[in-house]
Scaffold this active site. Structure first.
Site, PDB file in Angstrom:
ATOM      1  N   ASP A 125      38.241  38.706  37.664  1.00 32.27           N
ATOM      2  CA  ASP A 125      39.507  39.303  38.124  1.00 32.27           C
ATOM      3  C   ASP A 125      39.329  40.397  39.178  1.00 32.27           C
ATOM      4  OD1 ASP A 125      38.426  41.308  36.561  1.00 32.27           O
ATOM      5  OD2 ASP A 125      40.347  41.900  35.717  1.00 32.27           O
ATOM      6  N   GLU A 126      38.172  40.445  39.825  1.00 34.71           N
ATOM      7  CA  GLU A 126      37.921  41.559  40.744  1.00 34.71           C
ATOM      8  C   GLU A 126      37.042  41.110  41.910  1.00 34.71           C
ATOM      9  OE1 GLU A 126      37.281  45.475  38.773  1.00 34.71           O
ATOM     10  OE2 GLU A 126      35.468  45.506  39.997  1.00 34.71           O
TER      11      GLU A 126
END
Length: 394
Positions: A125-126
């Site tokens: 998610d990054e």
DNA sequence: TCTGGGGTCCTAGGACCC
DNA sequence: TCTGGGGTCCTAGGACCC
């Protein structure tokens, strides 16, 4: 990405929007809490009363993600589910569905690389994005491009994200925390004293609980207090490498490049049992889990196209203490039977009198399947040593 | 009320080799 | 009688991150 796992679940179950929802726990335990009889309904029409509540959850596990509504109650990532149930019993609990999050992960990353091709993966998610060479990347200090990326991601996925723009990765990561959710924050070098120095040292990516505790014991709470220390003092207390790194970080300096297309170092599977198991009394059950983990690792290796030759196991005992054992063999493998054999050797060298809570299997020292093939096909000038390593006589 | 699963990187000691 | 220096590989543990 903002509350990533939870936000993906809300796409499926929009009726949960605005409610406290936590993602986590064993699938079996959560599934058991879901009332039967609603399987035929479209997901978006399942009535709220059918969702399992945190207060009814009895299994092990931690929260991976909580919606912002749940965070109001003080629950958050890595918190034990039983503790979270005390704080917010009415929260809805959903099981982790990693394949689904993986789909959205690939989707939002492809949206980004369409706009800004220099991107570093930082997990599901990054990401880090290099704005330097992107047309318009410098307008309003990067704000314009950040907004464009946010909008493109939202249009493609329905998900929001928060963006930090700064001269390096260290500051960008901190900036991304300033304005969540769905925010943008720009940090310039001259903002160091006002925006960075008042923050807790723990906000530096790389200073975890242990380093923070040690810093606090030395009377250092904020990044500014850290920056006030001299280099030699930090080196005395933390060693040459860590001390120098802390010194640079506290002054907002970081010259790391984005690392693109990095190869994996290891691939592993592990599982926490629903109850602690004994190596002798629960031998059959343990053995079945062990075999399954080896099969899963094998399948992961094959799907991703890797072979490895260091096979390891990981145990966690009922007192939560853990050990690992590694076994390096003389050829590269990716099949379940060979992994099971080597992992079995490693397991023999670990203490097995105490009850076990977790078992894991890992394969490291990876090479790409293609590279292994090339050696064996003699399409490249092979080194005899490599031949021997890859395909020994036995 | 015990504390997931998948990773990376670093350190340090010992074996082994030249 | 009291023993080098450099390098690589392997192992185990631990800190940290998402």
């Amino acid at each position: 990405m903002d509350a990533f796992y939870a936000s993906v679940e809300l796409l499926r179950y929009p009726q949960l929007k605005g409610l406290p929802v936590v993602i986590g726990g064993g699938r079996r335990a959560v599934d058991a809490a879901i009332a039967p009889g609603q399987e035929a309904l479209p997901l978006g029409e399942i009535p709220l009363s059918q969702f399992p509540l945190l207060k009814d959850y009895t299994g092990r596990g931690v929260i991976t993600t909580a919606t912002y509504a749940a965070r109001q109650f003080g629950v958050g990532s890595a918190m034990g589910l039983m503790k979270a149930a005390k704080l917010c019993p009415q929260a809805i609990i959903l099981p982790v569905d990693f394949p689904e999050y993986g789909k959205y992960s690939r989707l939002f990353k492809s949206v980004i690389t369409e706009i800004a091709p220099v991107m570093q993966d930082r997990g599901v998610d990054e990401v880090y994005i290099d704005f330097t060479e992107v047309p318009g990347g410098q307008r309003e200090g990067g704000r314009v491009l950040a907004r464009l990326i946010q909008k493109a991601i939202f249009d493609a996925t329905g998900l929001t994200c928060s963006v930090g723009v700064a001269p390096n990765k260290l500051l960008a990561k901190m900036a991304s925390e300033f304005n969540k959710p769905n925010g943008i924050s720009v940090v310039l070098e001259q903002d160091l004293e006002t925006l960075i120095w008042p923050l807790a040292c723990r906000k530096i990516n790389g200073i975890g609980p242990k380093a923070d505790e040690k810093l606090q014991a030395l009377g250092i709470k904020t990044i500014g207090e850290l920056a006030a220390k001299e280099l030699h003092w930090l080196v005395e207390h933390f060693g040459r490498a860590t001390g120098a790194w802390m010194f640079e970080a506290s002054h907002g300096r970081d010259d790391r490049e984005l690392s693109l297309d990095s190869e994996p170092v290891s691939i592993s599977r592990e599982t926490t049992f629903e109850r602690d198991l004994h190596a002798v009394r629960d031998k059959a059950e343990l053995s079945a889990v062990f075999t399954r983990l080896c099969e899963q690792v094998a399948s992961d290796l094959q799907r991703k196209g890797y072979l490895g030759k260091t096979i390891g196991i990981k145990l966690r005992y009922d007192d939560f203490k853990g050990v690992t054992r590694d076994q390096t063999i003389d050829r590269y493998i990716a099949d379940a039977a060979s992994i099971r054999r080597a992992a079995g050797q490693a397991l023999k060298r670990a203490p097995l009198t105490q009850r076990l809570r977790l078992l894991g299997v890992r394969v490291g020292a990876l090479i790409k399947e293609d590279d292994a093939k090339r050696y064996s096909d003699n399409k490249e000038t092979p080194h005899h040593e490599q031949d021997a390593l890859l395909f020994p006589d036995d």
